[in-house]
Write an enzyme that holds these catalytic residues in place. Structure first.
Site, PDB file in Angstrom:
ATOM      1  N   SER A  69     -31.944  -5.806 -15.679  1.00  0.00           N
ATOM      2  CA  SER A  69     -32.162  -4.781 -17.292  1.00  0.00           C
ATOM      3  C   SER A  69     -31.702  -4.793 -18.312  1.00  0.00           C
ATOM      4  CB  SER A  69     -32.649  -3.452 -17.188  1.00  0.00           C
ATOM      5  OG  SER A  69     -33.852  -3.269 -16.641  1.00  0.00           O
ATOM      6  N   LYS A  95     -25.972   2.913 -23.667  1.00  0.00           N
ATOM      7  CA  LYS A  95     -28.122   2.987 -22.656  1.00  0.00           C
ATOM      8  C   LYS A  95     -27.944   4.720 -22.331  1.00  0.00           C
ATOM      9  CE  LYS A  95     -30.955   1.271 -19.661  1.00  0.00           C
ATOM     10  NZ  LYS A  95     -31.259   0.049 -18.472  1.00  0.00           N
ATOM     11  N   SER A 130     -35.015  -3.266 -19.127  1.00  0.00           N
ATOM     12  CA  SER A 130     -34.796  -1.674 -19.391  1.00  0.00           C
ATOM     13  C   SER A 130     -33.641  -1.671 -20.856  1.00  0.00           C
ATOM     14  CB  SER A 130     -35.215  -0.568 -18.605  1.00  0.00           C
ATOM     15  OG  SER A 130     -33.548  -0.964 -17.980  1.00  0.00           O
TER      16      SER A 130
HETATM   17  N1  GLN Z   1     -37.512  -4.734 -14.629  1.00  0.00           N
HETATM   18  C1  GLN Z   1     -37.200  -4.223 -13.801  1.00  0.00           C
HETATM   19  C2  GLN Z   1     -38.464  -2.791 -13.086  1.00  0.00           C
HETATM   20  O1  GLN Z   1     -38.834  -3.106 -13.728  1.00  0.00           O
HETATM   21  C3  GLN Z   1     -35.979  -3.998 -13.560  1.00  0.00           C
HETATM   22  C4  GLN Z   1     -35.419  -2.971 -14.143  1.00  0.00           C
HETATM   23  C5  GLN Z   1     -33.902  -2.475 -14.431  1.00  0.00           C
HETATM   24  O2  GLN Z   1     -33.242  -3.596 -13.346  1.00  0.00           O
HETATM   25  N2  GLN Z   1     -33.643  -1.361 -14.611  1.00  0.00           N
HETATM   26  O3  GLN Z   1     -37.533  -2.277 -12.547  1.00  0.00           O
END
Ligand code: GLN
Length: 512
Positions: free
Chosen positions: A215, A116, A191
């Site tokens: 994420s 990532k 994400s």
């Molecule tokens: N979807 C969640 C957010 O927008 C989690 C994102 C993540 O785990 N980096 O914060």
């Protein structure tokens, strides 16, 4: 040294066609008629579809060469990534083959990893999918990257994400949206959507993601792969670009549970560079996979199933039945503060983000938009550099931390975080692990939630409580809803990764 492609707004297809990487998309995808190129011969073996443990066995028995795996992966990327858009940058193929061959004596034998793009990796840009960091080339490897390289892995490329890991769909990427390989009209989740999509499309053997509120697990669920968020402190965060430091963890995205255990083996363990990393000796998570689940107790939280209907509910019934057939006792448990998890998470994560992202100011790491005077330089650089969702989080966080509101929001959210943790502590007095859905729905359509931040935030209802509690959790394929993958989440108490991997492995074997 590995060279990387420049990522531009036009997407990976442009980047692939740019030829900067030595990977020529057009040549690769249109071999002259009637000729069988070496890449085609290799792709008949479909090595890119194999798991890490299968490839390791083949390499060990000298049945294949690592160069064949790499050739096959590039062929798959050329074929599919014009649609999927998982990668932001790729290694130069010939360089990667050389590096991999030089690693033949090491445990991973040169097998490439996919990372990532918020994890610092020498030889690649680390953009966090932000225009602000479009040109940022880190000068050090994150600890997880150092560990992968020391074990003999090579780095294939960096994957797309929601900008600074804020989002649930990759639509917040500053560059382009990744598509779900199971249905290109739909999001891959986020994400870590690029990492999950790359694994699901067999454009990667395995990948790393980061998980602050879901994420790793949510995109794993939406793409039909395996993703694990370790216990907070289990894996070093050194070199992970910080979003919310009390919640962030790096973890694996893989094709099966066995691979997940193998990758966790490679990246976990204490790191003096991360003061929150836990001083525990590294474990072998693959050792107990086969122990089975007979006589274990699994809890099903009523708060996690109350909103499910139709096929999603039938998946839950199938999970319960499958586990019962294996000798598991399933119990109803309650996590009464579940409804507070989303507001608590968005206050705390945004507060931490507003502090962490203060360093991007056009001076130190990021691109400068104006030199007029100091104030304009800061404000214009931040205005032009950050996308809308990142700005929203910084504003929410700055508000919650401001004097007069701090106690009402930040302190209160911290207190409720404690209650959420206590919910889990109580449940784990009764059961060995907790099962439930990873996400309330399967992959949604691109654009469906992008104008409605609250609807987007709600897709994390079952994942954020786990980050708030600091405990480990894995998502594995748990059935089909509306023709799309639906994730089964298995949650463990602190440092119980081996146990949840064992439960996940048992389910995977039974459901195969
Ligand atoms: N979807 C969640 C957010 O927008 C989690 C994102 C993540 O785990 N980096 O914060």
């Amino acid at each position: 040294m590995t060279r990387t492609k420049t990522c531009r707004g036009g997407g990976t297809a442009d980047a692939l066609a740019s030829g900067a990487s030595g990977l020529n998309a057009r040549e690769g995808s249109n071999p002259s008629p009637g000729t069988i190129s070496p890449a085609n011969e290799v792709s008949l073996l479909r090595l890119h579809e194999k798991t890490l443990h299968e490839l390791l066995a083949l390499l060990e028995n000298r049945e294949i060469q690592v160069s064949e795996i790499i050739a096959d992966l590039y062929a798959a990327i050329i074929e599919k990534d014009q649609t999927v858009n998982a990668y932001l940058s790729l290694a130069h193929k010939e360089d990667l083959i050389k590096q991999a061959q030089a690693n033949a004596h090491l445990p991973l034998r040169g097998i490439p990893a996919t990372i990532k793009d918020n994890i610092s990796t020498i030889g690649f840009k680390t953009t966090c999918a932000s225009k602000f960091l479009e040109k940022f080339e880190p000068v050090f490897d994150a600890t997880v990257i150092k560990r992968l390289r020391a074990a003999g892995a090579t780095i294939l490329g960096k994957t797309n994400l929601d900008e600074f890991a804020m989002g649930s769909s990759t639509e917040n990427s500053g560059f382009f949206t990744t598509r779900n390989p199971r249905d290109p009209e739909r999001v891959p989740g986020g994400s870590s959507g690029g990492s999950a999509a790359a694994v699901a499309a067999n454009e990667a053997i395995f990948a790393l993601g980061s998980d602050t509120g879901g994420s790793i697990r949510q995109p794993a669920a939406l793409c039909g792969v395996v993703g694990l968020k370790p216990t907070y402190g289990r894996v070093s965060r050194f070199g992970l670009v910080a979003f919310a430091s009390s919640l962030d963890q790096i973890g694996p995205l893989t094709k099966d549970v066995h691979d997940c255990a193998l990758v966790l083996n490679l990246i976990d363990g204490h790191d003096a560079h991360d003061s929150t990393s836990v001083n525990q000796s590294a474990l072998d998570y693959s050792k107990d996979l086969n122990l089975g689940v007979n006589r274990l107790k699994l809890g099903l939280p009523k708060e996690y199933v109350k909103a499910l209907r139709g096929e999603a509910l039938r998946c839950v019934e199938t999970w319960v039945k499958t586990f019962k057939d294996m000798g598991v006792e399933t119990l109803d448990v309650s996590l009464p503060h579940t409804d507070y998890a989303i507001p608590v998470y968005y206050i705390l994560a945004s507060s931490e983000a507003s502090a962490n992202l203060a360093r991007f100011d056009g001076v130190r790491y990021s691109q400068r938009a104006s030199d007029e005077n100091v104030e304009t330089m800061f404000s214009e650089s931040r205005d032009k550099g950050f996308g809308a969702e990142v700005k929203r989080r910084i504003m929410i966080g700055t508000y919650a931390l401001s004097s007069g509101y701090y106690d009402a929001y930040y302190t209160k959210a911290q207190k409720v975080r404690g209650l959420i943790k206590q919910d889990f502590d109580r449940a784990f007095q009764q059961v060995d692990a907790i099962i439930g859905p990873t996400s309330p729905t399967p992959a949604f359509k691109i654009g469906e939630k992008s104008d409605d931040p609250i609807a987007m935030y709600l897709s994390d209802v079952y994942t954020v409580p786990i980050n708030l509690a600091g405990i480990p959790s894995i998502s594995i394929p748990g059935g089909i809803v509306d023709g799309l993958p639906f994730g089964l989440q298995i949650i463990g108490d602190q440092f119980q990764e081996s146990k949840i991997l064992r439960v996940a492995y048992a389910y995977e074997q039974a459901s195969n």
